[in-house]
Scaffold this motif. Sequence first.
Motif: not given
Length: 165
Positions: A21-24, A26-28, A32-35, A41-47
């Motif tokens: 979740t942490m690098p996501v 930073r890079l958000r 995009s969240l989907r890419s 390999r993390i589900a958007p709901s888990s994020y």
Amino acid sequence: MEVAEKDPGADLRRLSNREKTMPVDRLRPRYSLRSMACLLRIAPSSYHYHHAGIGVGRYAGLRARVARAFADSKGRYGYRRVKAALGTGVSENAVRRLMAEGGLSAHVPKRRRYSSYEGETTPAPGNLVNRDFTAERPNEKWLTDTTRDQGRRREGVPLADDRLP
């Protein structure tokens, strides 16, 4: 890997969902969240679940403003005046919680107890009558009651007056 505080050679697939979740975060702004979810390999709901737990939350930008408003008041403002200084539509409870998390509390002076002592007392006047309350003519000796507060009418009664019974 720096964001997740792992070694540079660590495998992305072995990171926990919380660490991913942490690098996501930073890079958000760039991706995009989907890419990123596909790549890590993390589900958007888990994020979203772990993102809420990290505390980045909706008041991230407000924390600094609350701290600045508190510092500008030199530590005198409580949560109500900090909220008024911010001028935003955020609730008092949110400001109160952010101040508590940041350890910001206003100095409240101790209540002083009542004391009628005003300093050194003046010496008592001399006893001119020596408990002899008889008067031979009017206006020779005057009598007043010093035990009662008489307000503006602080006037005595002459002892040798015809008005006395």
